[in-house]
Each structure stands twice: as C-alpha cells, then as structure tokens.
Design a protein around this motif. Structure first.
Motif, short mmCIF file in Angstrom:
data_model
loop_
_atom_site.label_atom_id
_atom_site.label_comp_id
_atom_site.label_asym_id
_atom_site.label_seq_id
_atom_site.Cartn_x
_atom_site.Cartn_y
_atom_site.Cartn_z
N ASP A 1 -1.18 13.74 50.73
CA ASP A 1 -0.30 14.40 51.69
C ASP A 1 0.82 13.49 52.20
O ASP A 1 1.37 13.73 53.25
N GLY A 2 1.15 12.43 51.44
CA GLY A 2 2.25 11.58 51.87
C GLY A 2 2.19 10.19 51.28
O GLY A 2 1.80 10.01 50.11
N TRP A 3 2.54 9.21 52.09
CA TRP A 3 2.57 7.81 51.66
C TRP A 3 1.90 6.93 52.71
O TRP A 3 1.95 7.24 53.90
N VAL A 4 1.31 5.83 52.26
CA VAL A 4 0.67 4.85 53.15
C VAL A 4 1.13 3.46 52.73
O VAL A 4 1.20 3.16 51.53
N CYS A 5 1.46 2.63 53.70
CA CYS A 5 1.80 1.24 53.41
C CYS A 5 1.05 0.35 54.40
O CYS A 5 1.08 0.59 55.62
N ALA A 6 0.37 -0.65 53.87
CA ALA A 6 -0.36 -1.59 54.72
C ALA A 6 0.63 -2.44 55.51
O ALA A 6 1.66 -2.86 55.00
N VAL A 7 0.31 -2.68 56.77
CA VAL A 7 1.07 -3.58 57.62
C VAL A 7 0.30 -4.89 57.64
O VAL A 7 -0.82 -4.94 58.16
N GLN A 8 0.86 -5.93 57.06
CA GLN A 8 0.11 -7.15 56.89
C GLN A 8 0.97 -8.38 57.16
O GLN A 8 2.20 -8.34 57.02
N ALA A 9 0.30 -9.45 57.56
CA ALA A 9 0.94 -10.74 57.74
C ALA A 9 0.19 -11.72 56.86
O ALA A 9 -0.89 -12.18 57.22
N GLY A 10 0.75 -12.01 55.68
CA GLY A 10 0.02 -12.80 54.71
C GLY A 10 -1.21 -12.04 54.27
O GLY A 10 -1.15 -10.85 53.98
N PRO A 11 -2.37 -12.67 54.28
CA PRO A 11 -3.59 -11.96 53.87
C PRO A 11 -4.19 -11.10 54.97
O PRO A 11 -5.09 -10.31 54.72
N GLU A 12 -3.70 -11.24 56.22
CA GLU A 12 -4.30 -10.53 57.35
C GLU A 12 -3.77 -9.10 57.43
O GLU A 12 -2.56 -8.86 57.47
N LEU A 13 -4.68 -8.14 57.48
CA LEU A 13 -4.31 -6.74 57.64
C LEU A 13 -4.17 -6.43 59.13
O LEU A 13 -5.13 -6.56 59.88
N LEU A 14 -2.96 -6.04 59.54
CA LEU A 14 -2.70 -5.73 60.95
C LEU A 14 -2.81 -4.25 61.26
O LEU A 14 -3.05 -3.86 62.39
N GLY A 15 -2.60 -3.41 60.24
CA GLY A 15 -2.63 -1.97 60.46
C GLY A 15 -2.01 -1.25 59.28
O GLY A 15 -2.05 -1.73 58.14
N SER A 16 -1.43 -0.09 59.52
CA SER A 16 -0.80 0.69 58.45
C SER A 16 0.26 1.60 59.03
O SER A 16 0.25 1.91 60.23
N ILE A 17 1.18 2.00 58.16
CA ILE A 17 2.20 2.99 58.52
C ILE A 17 2.07 4.14 57.54
O ILE A 17 1.89 3.94 56.34
N VAL A 18 2.14 5.36 58.07
CA VAL A 18 1.88 6.57 57.27
C VAL A 18 3.08 7.49 57.36
O VAL A 18 3.66 7.69 58.43
N ARG A 19 3.47 8.04 56.22
CA ARG A 19 4.50 9.07 56.20
C ARG A 19 3.89 10.34 55.62
O ARG A 19 3.44 10.37 54.47
N SER A 20 3.81 11.39 56.43
CA SER A 20 3.27 12.67 55.96
C SER A 20 4.44 13.60 55.70
O SER A 20 5.31 13.79 56.55
N ALA A 21 4.49 14.18 54.48
CA ALA A 21 5.59 15.07 54.09
C ALA A 21 5.26 16.49 54.51
O ALA A 21 4.17 16.99 54.24
N GLY A 22 6.21 17.15 55.18
CA GLY A 22 6.05 18.55 55.56
C GLY A 22 6.34 19.47 54.39
O GLY A 22 6.75 19.04 53.30
N ALA A 23 6.14 20.76 54.60
CA ALA A 23 6.39 21.75 53.55
C ALA A 23 7.85 21.73 53.14
O ALA A 23 8.75 21.75 53.98
N GLY A 24 8.10 21.66 51.83
CA GLY A 24 9.47 21.70 51.33
C GLY A 24 10.18 20.37 51.33
O GLY A 24 11.31 20.27 50.85
N GLU A 25 9.55 19.32 51.85
CA GLU A 25 10.21 18.01 51.89
C GLU A 25 10.00 17.28 50.58
O GLU A 25 8.93 17.32 49.99
N VAL A 26 11.06 16.59 50.12
CA VAL A 26 11.00 15.91 48.84
C VAL A 26 10.20 14.62 48.97
O VAL A 26 10.02 14.08 50.05
N ASP A 27 9.73 14.14 47.80
CA ASP A 27 8.99 12.89 47.78
C ASP A 27 9.96 11.72 47.94
O ASP A 27 11.17 11.89 47.93
#
Length: 597
Positions: free
Chosen positions: A301-327
C-alpha cells in the motif's frame, strides 16, 4: 515536324488527359503509333507527378516530426495527406490500448457520421484486428461481406452509418508491437494498388514515429519535472533543517511533493507525526529490508524507508498512496529516501538537545535536593531559565522499579513532570498538584503499563521553595521504603494513604486528616442522627472488646451495644475488627480525645 506529332506534344505539354490524346487517333487513323507513344508518355508523367507528390508529402511529414510540438496535430496532418494522396473519401487512424484491451478512433478525415468517430471495439475485431494480429496490410473491396476477419455488430453498424465499402488498413508498428492502424476508405467498391498500399504504409510508419516520439517526450518531460521537483524539495528540506524545522514540517514538505499520506514512526512503530491520509505503522520486515539495503522499499500500500544513523535504526518514514495516485518514479524515490536522511538528522538533533537538557535539569535537581540552603536564589534563578517556578507548590514523587533501567523509567515518566532527573539512584519528579497521593497512584499505573513491570511511586508535598522541596523529597523517600516493606510494590501513595504508619513517618503529620479518614463515617452518622456510636466504640475498646462490660459503662442494654456495633460494621467495613484496622481506629480515637481536651 509532322502536324500530328506536334499536336500530341502540345497536348502533353498542356497536361492533357489520356482520353483527349485518344481523340487524335479517332480524327486521324494513321496516327495510331504516335498516339500510343503519347499515351505511354502521359502515363509515365502522371506516375512521376504522383510519386513527386507522395515524396513531397513524406518530406512534409518528416518535417512535421522534426518540429514536433503537438503529436495530435502531426497525426491529423498524416491522416489528411493519406486521404488526399490516395484520393479516397475517408481516412482515419485507430489506437490500441493494451490496458483496456480495446481499440478506439484517434483521428478521422472526411467522416460524415456521428457514430463512426466514436466507435470503440475490442482488440482483434474487424479488418484492423486482422492487421494487428498479423502486422501486415490488408485491403477489402467490400468490408461488410468480407469473411476473412471477425465482424462485430457495433462496428458493422458504424461502417454502415458511414456508408463505407472498400477499406485499406496498414499497421503502425513500434519494434514488434502494433500500436495502431491507419485506414483509407471508399464508399464504393475499389481495388487498392500495391503503390497505394506502399504509400499508406510509409505514412503509417511516420504516424508510429510520431506516437513513439510523443511517448518519449512525455517520459522525458515527466522525468525532467520529477528531477526539478526533487531539487526544489531538497532545497526546502535543507532550509527546514537549517531553520530548526520539526518533523511535522518535514512530513508536510514531502507530502506536498509526493502526494499521499506521509507518516513517521519510531523504531518500535510508535507514530511520531502524520500528514494527509491515514498511514499505519510499517511491517517490521519491510523496515528491516529497507534498513539492510539502505533504500526505500515498495509495499502493498505504499513505500517504506528506514530512518537510520549508520547501523542504528532510529525509525521509519512511510508513504501511503491514495486511490488513483501514481507510484514513485526514480527521482521521487530518491527524494523520499532523502527525506528519511533529513528525518534521521532531526531525530539525532532532538536526542542531543534532550540529552543536554536532561543533564542540565538533572544537575539542578541534584543541587536542589543535596544543598537547598547553599544558594536558594541561584537555584530559583536556574530553574526559572528552564521554565520551572520552584517557589510554586510542587509535589515530589519518586518512581522505583527493579526490572527496568532508570533512564528508560525517567523517559516514560517525563510526561508527568515539571522537572525530572535521577538522584540517589532514584527517578525523582517535581509535579504541580494538590493531591500527591492520588497522582502517585495514577502515575504508578501508567508507568507500569508503559514499562511492562510494577512501578512503585511514593509522593510527598506539595511544597514550595528549595528547603521545603528537599524536606518533601526526604518524606517521599521514607514513604517509598514503607511501601516496599509493606509489600505494596507496584502501588502509588503518599504518607496520608499509609494510615498510622504514614502518621508516624511523616514530617508534618496531619492528625485531623487521619482521624477524619479513619472515623469519618461514624462522626457523620452521630451528627446527623444524634446517636452515640463514637462513645460506644470508645467503651468497647476500653473494656477489651467485651460488650457486656461496655453496656455498664454506657448504661444501656447489652442488645443496644450489639446493635450499635452492627451499625459500626456497616459504616467502617466488616474488617474493622481486624488487628491493623483496630490499631488505626484506637489511635484515631486517642488523637480525637486529645484534640477535644
């Protein structure tokens, strides 16, 4: 020169038709050979003129493609030239849509029907379907009676409405794919020559080039716009960081460029911020895949990118595409990944600021509790710079847990505190409240849920000023020790909630509150009904809990004593005669008697 030959040359120079040349032979039967030669010359000249016109049309079409601005205008020009050069009544072009698997009319020239230009057919239907399947040109002198291809009633109805009979169809090919068909049509029977088929095929090749060029230009334009958009967004993100922007501002900037919903989450999946349509926390496996590859990953249902500082995982950012929205195209994907880098930078900055502020607040708390009298005004001033008014009444709370690190416990408890820190191996909070005991219970419950283990919270106060706050902290420490020794781990309370033990341990015991809390229902009953339950209690304890002896002190019947004791049980609870309750009640009775004296 022979007069007949001269006459024939004049007619040829004037562009005479073949029937005009043939009249010479009728007038002069002896001129047959000369007329036959003139007719051949006339045919050759007409062929040259036709090929010259065809070449001119092809050159013009090539020029149109070189100056391509509007693909639809080029296609209209090609269809118009096809009609003119082949001398047909109608020419048109259809375009295949592989997504919907249909063929629709793109351009027409010479149509008089309202139905025909709007015709849409399934791929494989009609003469064009045969051309698309074989990638070869086909002609039919009578479309409606030709059985070589699949007929469809809606298409046949449109052909009848236009009045068409003869059709010539040639493919528009890009590589091995047939993307459309170019047609020449007559409303009467006609056999198309190989030269006419070759000419229409050449025009179809130009039309295919026009369509492919339009596709390439659209892709180049879209890529260029995406790159430009990404550059602008990058500059905006950097400006946000330099100006001290926060996570919601970054999420809003990314959502403005990419569309859809943008959500930012901690490494544990807790939401940090959200902009636009709802976004749910990403699946751990998607975050792990992005963390491992260092790139954004596509999800259902979209895209996910890890938010990281070197090897440490700090969190994530998510983009959810609505109906009719292009990839996301490549440039947008890189922007999304850049937003994750900016988010990591902001989280690191937030961590650094929080750490520095925690150190400052922790130092203040330590100085406040260890040396409150050394320089009270300096303590008040330092607190004021942190936005804390130590002169105002604060409760002092101490949070204790054996199964969770103190730093984590302090982080969870920060939401309740005006000032928080770790002092003497304990998490200490200063909180603005008038009900320390009630708040301690609530904080204990909340921290237990947040950490997943029992958290004991002791409270004292409220108190104002460095010296009083230090004394309140000492009382909270004694309260914590009492809670743990009484086996009340995971509870929250102040001295007031500990009964007579709190009364003994408190610096400033509130005797009246203790008496009221212990015997209040009995006081109220006597006052409202004029009874003597309190006196009965006193007599009961004075005689060692012996009702017959108590009735002598009260000068009432023993049944009356029994009834009064039954009423007391309903007011104080059935356990009022348990050892610890009896001790509290007797102490309250003694304190009440002392106050009365």
């Amino acid at each position: 020169m022979d007069e007949v030959a001269f006459r024939l040359l004049e007619l040829l120079a004037a562009g005479a038709r073949g029937d005009e040349l043939a009249l010479i032979a009728v007038d002069d039967p002896g001129a047959g050979q000369a007329v036959e030669l003139a007719l051949r010359i006339n045919t050759t000249m007409r062929g040259h003129r036709r090929r010259e016109a065809e070449l001119s049309a092809l050159f013009d079409t090539a020029g149109d493609l070189a100056r391509l601005r509007d693909p639809n205008a080029v296609l209209r020009s090609i269809v118009h030239r096809a009609r003119r050069l082949l001398g047909v009544e109608l020419s048109y072009l259809t375009f295949n849509d592989p997504v919907t698997e249909t063929t629709s009319m793109r351009v027409t020239d010479g149509s008089v029907s309202e139905l025909f230009p709007r015709v849409r057919m399934d791929m494989g239907v009609g003469l064009g379907g045969l051309v698309a399947q074989t990638a070869r040109p086909y002609a039919t002198p009578d479309y409606l009676t030709d059985g070589r291809f699949h007929h469809s009633e809606p298409v046949d109805a449109a052909v009848r409405d236009e009045g068409l009979t003869a059709l010539l169809a040639v493919p528009l090919t890009v590589g091995d794919n047939v993307i459309g068909v170019l047609y020449a049509a007559e409303r009467s029977p006609r056999d198309f020559t190989p030269d006419e088929i070759a000419l229409l095929s050449s025009l179809a090749d130009h039309a295919a080039v026009a369509l492919d060029n339009a596709r390439l230009l659209a892709e180049i334009s879209a890529h260029s716009q995406a790159v430009e958009r990404a550059e602008e967004a990058h500059d905006k993100l950097m400006d946000l960081v330099l100006r001290g922007g926060d996570l919601p501002a970054v999420a809003a900037a990314v959502a403005d460029v990419l569309g859809g919903g943008i959500g930012m989450f901690t490494a544990d999946g807790a939401e940090l911020t959200r902009i636009g349509p709802p976004t749910r926390a990403p699946e751990p496996r998607d975050v792990a895949a992005s963390h491992h590859s260092g790139r954004a990953v596509s999800t259902s249902d979209g895209w996910v990118c890890a938010v990281q500082a070197g090897p440490e995982l700090l969190g994530s950012i998510v983009r959810s595409a609505g109906a009719g929205e292009v990839d996301l195209v490549d440039a947008d994907r890189r922007l999304f990944e850049r937003a994750a880098v900016v988010t990591a930078l902001l989280l690191l900055l937030r961590r650094s600021v929080a750490k520095a502020e925690d150190e400052v607040r922790g130092e203040l708390l330590t100085d406040l509790l260890t040396a409150p009298d050394r320089n009270p005004s300096a303590l008040l001033d330092r607190a004021r710079r942190l936005g804390v008014d130590l002169a105002a009444p604060h409760a002092v709370l101490i949070a204790h847990a054996t199964a969770v690190p103190r730093r984590r416990l302090a982080t969870a408890a920060a939401q309740f505190a005006t000032l928080i820190g770790i002092h003497a191996e304990q998490v200490v909070l200063l909180v603005r409240t008038d009900c320390p005991g009630t708040l301690a219970g609530r904080v204990s419950t909340a921290l237990g849920a947040a950490t997943g283990c029992p958290v004991t919270v002791a409270a004292a106060g409220p108190a104002g000023g460095p010296a009083e706050l230090a004394r309140a902290h000492a009382e909270a420490s004694r309260c914590l020790r009492a809670l743990l020794r009484l086996g009340r781990e995971g509870a929250g309370a102040s001295m007031a909630e500990l009964g007579f033990i709190g009364l003994l341990l408190a610096d400033h015991a509130d005797h009246t509150a203790f008496i009221r809390r212990t015997l209040g229902p009995v006081f109220d009953y006597d006052r409202e009904r004029g009874t003597e339950l309190l006196r009965t209690l006193d007599a009961y304890f004075a005689t060692g809990g012996n009702p017959p002896r108590a009735k002598d002190l009260l000068h009432v019947h023993v049944n009356t004593v029994a009834q009064r004791l039954d009423r007391i049980s309903r007011l104080l609870g059935a356990d009022w005669q348990s050892p610890h309750r009896m001790l509290e009640i007797q102490l309250a009775l003694r304190l009440h008697a002392l106050q009365a004296d």
